[in-house]
Design a protein around this motif. Structure first.
Motif, mmCIF file in Angstrom:
data_model
loop_
_atom_site.group_PDB
_atom_site.id
_atom_site.type_symbol
_atom_site.label_atom_id
_atom_site.label_comp_id
_atom_site.label_asym_id
_atom_site.label_seq_id
_atom_site.Cartn_x
_atom_site.Cartn_y
_atom_site.Cartn_z
ATOM 1 N N LEU A 101 0.840 -1.190 0.000
ATOM 2 C CA LEU A 101 0.000 0.000 0.000
ATOM 3 C C LEU A 101 0.875 1.241 0.000
ATOM 4 O O LEU A 101 1.789 1.369 0.828
ATOM 5 C CB LEU A 101 -0.904 0.016 1.230
ATOM 6 C CG LEU A 101 -2.248 -0.720 1.141
ATOM 7 C CD1 LEU A 101 -2.892 -0.798 2.524
ATOM 8 C CD2 LEU A 101 -3.185 -0.022 0.170
ATOM 9 N N PHE A 102 0.577 2.185 -0.914
ATOM 10 C CA PHE A 102 1.302 3.447 -0.997
ATOM 11 C C PHE A 102 0.290 4.585 -0.974
ATOM 12 O O PHE A 102 -0.752 4.523 -1.625
ATOM 13 C CB PHE A 102 2.102 3.536 -2.298
ATOM 14 C CG PHE A 102 3.390 2.766 -2.296
ATOM 15 C CD1 PHE A 102 4.604 3.419 -2.246
ATOM 16 C CD2 PHE A 102 3.377 1.378 -2.345
ATOM 17 C CE1 PHE A 102 5.795 2.703 -2.245
ATOM 18 C CE2 PHE A 102 4.557 0.661 -2.351
ATOM 19 C CZ PHE A 102 5.774 1.325 -2.299
ATOM 20 N N ILE A 103 0.607 5.630 -0.224
ATOM 21 C CA ILE A 103 -0.175 6.862 -0.219
ATOM 22 C C ILE A 103 0.795 8.025 -0.366
ATOM 23 O O ILE A 103 1.768 8.138 0.374
ATOM 24 C CB ILE A 103 -1.006 7.012 1.067
ATOM 25 C CG1 ILE A 103 -2.096 5.929 1.123
ATOM 26 C CG2 ILE A 103 -1.648 8.397 1.146
ATOM 27 C CD1 ILE A 103 -2.972 5.999 2.360
ATOM 28 N N ARG A 104 0.536 8.868 -1.352
ATOM 29 C CA ARG A 104 1.386 10.037 -1.627
ATOM 30 C C ARG A 104 2.857 9.643 -1.791
ATOM 31 O O ARG A 104 3.760 10.340 -1.337
ATOM 32 C CB ARG A 104 1.229 11.089 -0.530
ATOM 33 C CG ARG A 104 -0.147 11.729 -0.497
ATOM 34 C CD ARG A 104 -0.262 12.735 0.645
ATOM 35 N NE ARG A 104 -1.542 13.452 0.604
ATOM 36 C CZ ARG A 104 -1.942 14.305 1.541
ATOM 37 N NH1 ARG A 104 -1.155 14.569 2.580
ATOM 38 N NH2 ARG A 104 -3.107 14.928 1.431
ATOM 39 N N GLY A 105 3.104 8.498 -2.429
ATOM 40 C CA GLY A 105 4.462 8.089 -2.738
ATOM 41 C C GLY A 105 5.206 7.397 -1.624
ATOM 42 O O GLY A 105 6.383 7.055 -1.790
ATOM 43 N N ILE A 106 4.571 7.141 -0.488
ATOM 44 C CA ILE A 106 5.224 6.477 0.633
ATOM 45 C C ILE A 106 4.540 5.136 0.875
ATOM 46 O O ILE A 106 3.315 5.066 1.007
ATOM 47 C CB ILE A 106 5.170 7.334 1.904
ATOM 48 C CG1 ILE A 106 5.976 8.623 1.698
ATOM 49 C CG2 ILE A 106 5.705 6.574 3.107
ATOM 50 C CD1 ILE A 106 5.941 9.565 2.891
ATOM 51 N N TYR A 599 5.213 16.589 -3.389
ATOM 52 C CA TYR A 599 4.199 17.632 -3.259
ATOM 53 C C TYR A 599 3.088 17.325 -4.247
ATOM 54 O O TYR A 599 3.282 16.583 -5.229
ATOM 55 C CB TYR A 599 4.780 19.031 -3.485
ATOM 56 C CG TYR A 599 5.391 19.267 -4.845
ATOM 57 C CD1 TYR A 599 4.605 19.639 -5.946
ATOM 58 C CD2 TYR A 599 6.764 19.136 -5.039
ATOM 59 C CE1 TYR A 599 5.172 19.872 -7.191
ATOM 60 C CE2 TYR A 599 7.339 19.360 -6.284
ATOM 61 C CZ TYR A 599 6.537 19.731 -7.356
ATOM 62 O OH TYR A 599 7.103 19.951 -8.581
ATOM 63 N N GLY A 600 1.935 17.891 -3.988
ATOM 64 C CA GLY A 600 0.821 17.619 -4.884
ATOM 65 C C GLY A 600 -0.473 18.224 -4.376
ATOM 66 O O GLY A 600 -0.487 19.013 -3.415
ATOM 67 N N LEU A 622 0.547 14.237 -8.125
ATOM 68 C CA LEU A 622 1.603 13.846 -7.195
ATOM 69 C C LEU A 622 2.950 13.957 -7.894
ATOM 70 O O LEU A 622 3.155 13.367 -8.966
ATOM 71 C CB LEU A 622 1.373 12.405 -6.714
ATOM 72 C CG LEU A 622 2.487 11.786 -5.866
ATOM 73 C CD1 LEU A 622 2.640 12.526 -4.536
ATOM 74 C CD2 LEU A 622 2.203 10.297 -5.618
ATOM 75 N N ASN A 623 3.866 14.689 -7.280
ATOM 76 C CA ASN A 623 5.237 14.774 -7.749
ATOM 77 C C ASN A 623 6.120 14.288 -6.604
ATOM 78 O O ASN A 623 6.371 15.022 -5.650
ATOM 79 C CB ASN A 623 5.596 16.206 -8.151
ATOM 80 C CG ASN A 623 6.949 16.292 -8.823
ATOM 81 O OD1 ASN A 623 7.955 15.840 -8.291
ATOM 82 N ND2 ASN A 623 6.979 16.882 -10.012
ATOM 83 N N SER A 624 6.530 13.023 -6.676
ATOM 84 C CA SER A 624 7.281 12.389 -5.587
ATOM 85 C C SER A 624 8.595 11.862 -6.144
ATOM 86 O O SER A 624 8.600 10.969 -6.997
ATOM 87 C CB SER A 624 6.459 11.247 -4.979
ATOM 88 O OG SER A 624 7.170 10.611 -3.936
ATOM 89 N N LYS A 625 9.706 12.416 -5.674
ATOM 90 C CA LYS A 625 11.010 12.054 -6.222
ATOM 91 C C LYS A 625 12.047 11.898 -5.107
ATOM 92 O O LYS A 625 11.927 12.486 -4.041
ATOM 93 C CB LYS A 625 11.480 13.123 -7.212
ATOM 94 C CG LYS A 625 10.622 13.207 -8.468
ATOM 95 C CD LYS A 625 11.182 14.191 -9.469
ATOM 96 C CE LYS A 625 10.331 14.206 -10.748
ATOM 97 N NZ LYS A 625 10.869 15.143 -11.752
#
Length: 769
Positions: A101-106, A599-600, A622-625
């Motif tokens: 499970l991932f939420i906001r890239g985590i 961020y998003g 979502l921009n997750s890097k």
């Protein structure tokens, strides 16, 4: 696995302590806010209890999404995987019997037991701590609540990514229930859902729910001819509620879920190094069995072509006691006591081919076939005590939480892991004991009718003890246990605060801003190997700092929610590849290897423009890097040789994090047509879009899911008696092929993955009473 005597004594003592605490006050009632809130709608809004009190979605100053029971039933959503088509910013993958499970890239990146999920799953407020155990069925629910961002000051178990809360249907003061029979699908499905509940006598209520799923396979094993990815599941839950006074409620719950089928095996995607020397012995035409027959992969991507059928044999059960006591109109006490037991036997032919033994490029005829045997045994005990205060101006929860978890794993890879006769197998056995306690609080104070302030904090103490029994075979020595084994423990503590404000310029609008920090415990992967140079198997805690602002509008038939966020992850717990002197010449270890930022924005809309038409829609960006991550790439052919140690680490900064689609869109309109007979017909569809997402930090297209559109639809006829219904439904109407997860298999030089279901459809006949 049944509880030990020590566990039983601990359970009994804790329960008696909680009961005694309640008995000190005169027995007067406590109705559970969650039961009062139920999954009912108030002015078109779903009522939730995300902040430990009944609120409409527009009143909650958090980024929370809710899915009601009707929406879950419309397209037969029975597991967590289906939620990603309904909720923005949540992604679900799986590999090796793990829920990812991932939420906001985590989310969870490890595929070895022992690492906590970054997204916590709760059932009626009780955490399901093991990632494998999150794969159970969802049935007889009032609603599902999804909280995005770090959680720690509202729920017993802390999480860096978010929380998913399954709220089950509870007994009511009248006899009610349903029977639903579902049939259909190319892979023939027979599913039965039934529940009955109500009063037994004065002050005693009960509810019993059952779900049975029997489905043919989505594919076959071309080698054996047997179906794979079939389903054979039983789920049952019983509630028994005692209301001795109008202020005291005692809810006892028991539940059981079993699976015994041939699902969850990794499917072949492609060879890892086409056209290279390393790939020469893995090319389809070069793999020959001892009898001279040619080996091959499956001809169809949903099939296997393996010497053995996969095994998925799972069983989990739980006993939970929840006591609510209303000391006054403003003060309530709550106790949640739970014991959960989980067992999973998982086996698959890891090389994904019909080759009886798989030679490594450097060992020629030595057979190191990647048959994978992974039994997992786990039991957990948890206790939470809450004090809830709800006055005209003050809304607060203060709580203490305790968790004890024991996990034992066997992890074998080799030619004959079922009878353990292969001298060249890999063994990653071990056990992990977890003990943790925490105290936390969350307070909202209304300074005026328009302006409120929030503050929270959590102090956590965590202890982990690991004991391993690992080893690896070589061509020269055969299989030997490592001379050094881990048998050690470590503790950590942490304080995670949160602050926030709420502003209501009028009755229709609320704006909020939150700052919070999240914490996921340090840990070790069970079975991790030890070298002479190694100091510890443990990684330190993963931490997140998050900022979120939002605005919510609710007036008449329209509700909208907008949230924008920024978060930073430090000490991310990720696998890092490193060279070893023997085949396959590299391994990986869990390390605090990465930092990332995301961020998003997330937008949700609920609109009822006129009677009969309902429109629910959501969109998320979502921009997750990664901002820091160095590692060797297991898909670099040069790593598979003695010179691999000299290869420099790759700089992954700027790469997208796993399971992080840049765009997520969802459109869910329904129209209800009333017939002259008094009956009605509901037409519904759900269209969801996800842009490309990677399953690896190296952002390799061969381990990714391309962007896709998923279309679900249903048409439900409801008889004028308001009890009988017929629902025609279809999921994945256009039969999209979507990879849910991917994995680079070192020993067989291949890339495998798991797939989301193909098109499924059926008819559900329902009767409610």
């Amino acid at each position: 696995m049944f509880t030990t005597r020590a566990s039983a004594r601990l359970l009994a003592r804790t329960s008696l302590f909680a009961a005694a605490a309640f008995a000190l006050s005169q027995p007067v009632l406590a109705q559970d806010a969650a039961q009062d809130a139920a999954s009912s709608e108030d002015g078109g809004e779903i009522i939730v209890t995300a902040q430990k009190r009944a609120q409409s979605l527009s009143e909650v100053s958090l980024s929370v999404a809710a899915v009601g029971t009707d929406q879950l039933a419309a397209n037969n959503t029975v597991n967590l995987e289906g939620l990603q088509a309904l909720v923005p910013s949540i992604s679900f993958g799986n590999d090796f019997n793990f829920a990812k499970l991932f939420i906001r890239g985590i989310g969870l990146s490890s595929s070895l037991p022992g690492v906590d999920p970054s997204v916590a799953l709760h059932v009626d407020g009780v955490v399901v701590s093991l990632a494998q155990a999150q794969l159970g069925s969802m049935f007889d629910l009032e609603r599902v609540e999804v909280l995005r961002g770090p959680q720690g000051t509202l729920y017993g178990r802390n999480a860096t990514g978010g929380a998913v809360n399954l709220i089950t249907a509870k007994p009511t003061d009248k006899l009610d229930g349903y029977v639903r029979q579902t049939l259909g699908g190319d892979a023939f499905l027979v599913q039965t859902d039934a529940a009955i509940g109500g009063p037994i006598t004065d002050g005693v209520r009960a509810r019993l729910a059952v779900q049975r799923i029997k489905r043919d396979g989505f594919g076959i094993n071309e080698f054996t001819g047997n179906e794979i990815d079939n389903a054979n599941q039983w789920s049952v839950r019983g509630h028994l509620q005692f209301l001795p006074t109008d202020k005291l409620s005692i809810l006892l719950t028991g539940e059981l879920h079993t699976e015994n089928d041939r699902s969850l095996a990794v499917k072949f995607r492609e060879v890892s190094f086409p056209g290279t020397q390393v790939a020469s012995l893995t090319a389809l035409g070069q793999r020959t069995n001892a009898d001279g027959s040619a080996a091959s992969f499956a001809k169809n991507v949903r099939n296997l072509n393996t010497n053995y059928d996969p095994i998925n044999d799972r069983k989990q059960y739980a006993f939970t006691g929840i006591m609510d006591y209303a000391a006054s109109d403003t003060i309530a006490l709550k106790s949640l006591t739970s014991y959960r037991n989980f067992r999973a036997i998982f086996f698959h032919d890891f090389d994904m081919s019909s080759y009886a033994g798989y030679p490594l490029a450097q060992t020629n005829a030595v057979r190191t076939s990647a048959n994978h045997w992974q039994p997992v045994f786990e039991n957990q005990f948890s206790q939470e005590l809450q004090l809830n205060v709800d006055t005209d101006k003050l809304h607060a929860v203060f709580a203490g939480f305790y968790l004890k978890d024991h996990i034992r794993v066997e992890n074998h890879i080799g030619f004959d892991v079922l009878t353990n006769t292969d001298p060249y197998r890999v063994q990653f056995d071990g056990k992990l004991d977890v003990e943790t306690w925490a105290v936390f609080g969350n307070v909202t104070y209304d300074l005026t009718e328009q302006f409120s302030i929030k503050a929270g904090g959590r102090y956590s103490w965590e202890k982990r003890k690991i004991k391993n029994n690992s080893g690896i075979g070589t061509a020269a020595t055969g299989f030997v246990l490592d001379p050094l084994q881990w048998d050690t423990s470590k503790t950590w503590d942490d304080f995670s605060p949160s602050l926030g404000v709420e502003f209501r310029p009028n009755d229709d609008v609320m704006a909020y801003f939150n700052w919070s920090r999240g914490f996921k415990s340090g840990t070790a992967e069970i079975g991790s190997r030890r070298s002479a140079a190694a100091v510890t198997p443990f990684v330190n805690p993963e931490k997140v700092e998050a900022f979120e602002g939002g605005i919510k509008y609710s007036a008449g038939s329209l509700q909208t929610n907008l949230a924008v966020f920024y978060q930073k992850l430090k000490n991310g717990q990720f696998q890092r590849t490193f060279p070893i002197p023997n085949p396959p010449f590299f391994a990986s270890a869990l390390e605090n290897a990465a930092e990332s930022r995301a961020y998003g924005a997330e937008f949700e809309l609920r609109w009822r423009p006129f009677d009969g038409l309902a429109i629910d829609a959501s969109a998320a960006y979502l921009n997750s890097k990664f901002t820091k991550f160095f590692s060797k790439n297991p898909l670099n052919a040069a790593l598979f040789g003695p010179g691999g140690a000299a290869l420099p680490d790759e700089d992954l900064s700027g790469n997208a994090t796993r399971m992080s689609p840049k765009w997520t869109l969802n459109f869910n309109p329904t129209y209800t047509a009333d017939l002259s007979s008094g009956a009605s017909v509901v037409f519904g569809t759900n269209v969801s879009y996800r842009s490309k997402q990677y399953h690896t930090e190296f952002n390799d297209d061969r381990m990714a899911a391309d962007g896709y559109v998923m279309v679900d639809a249903n048409m439900k006829y409801r008889h004028s008696d308001d009890r009988t219904s017929v629902n025609l439904w279809v999921r994945n109407l256009t039969n999209e092929l979507v990879w849910a997860g991917s994995y680079a298999v070192a020993t067989s030089r291949t890339i495998g993955g798991t797939l989301m279901p193909p098109r499924t459809y059926g008819v559900t006949l329902g009767y409610e009473f």
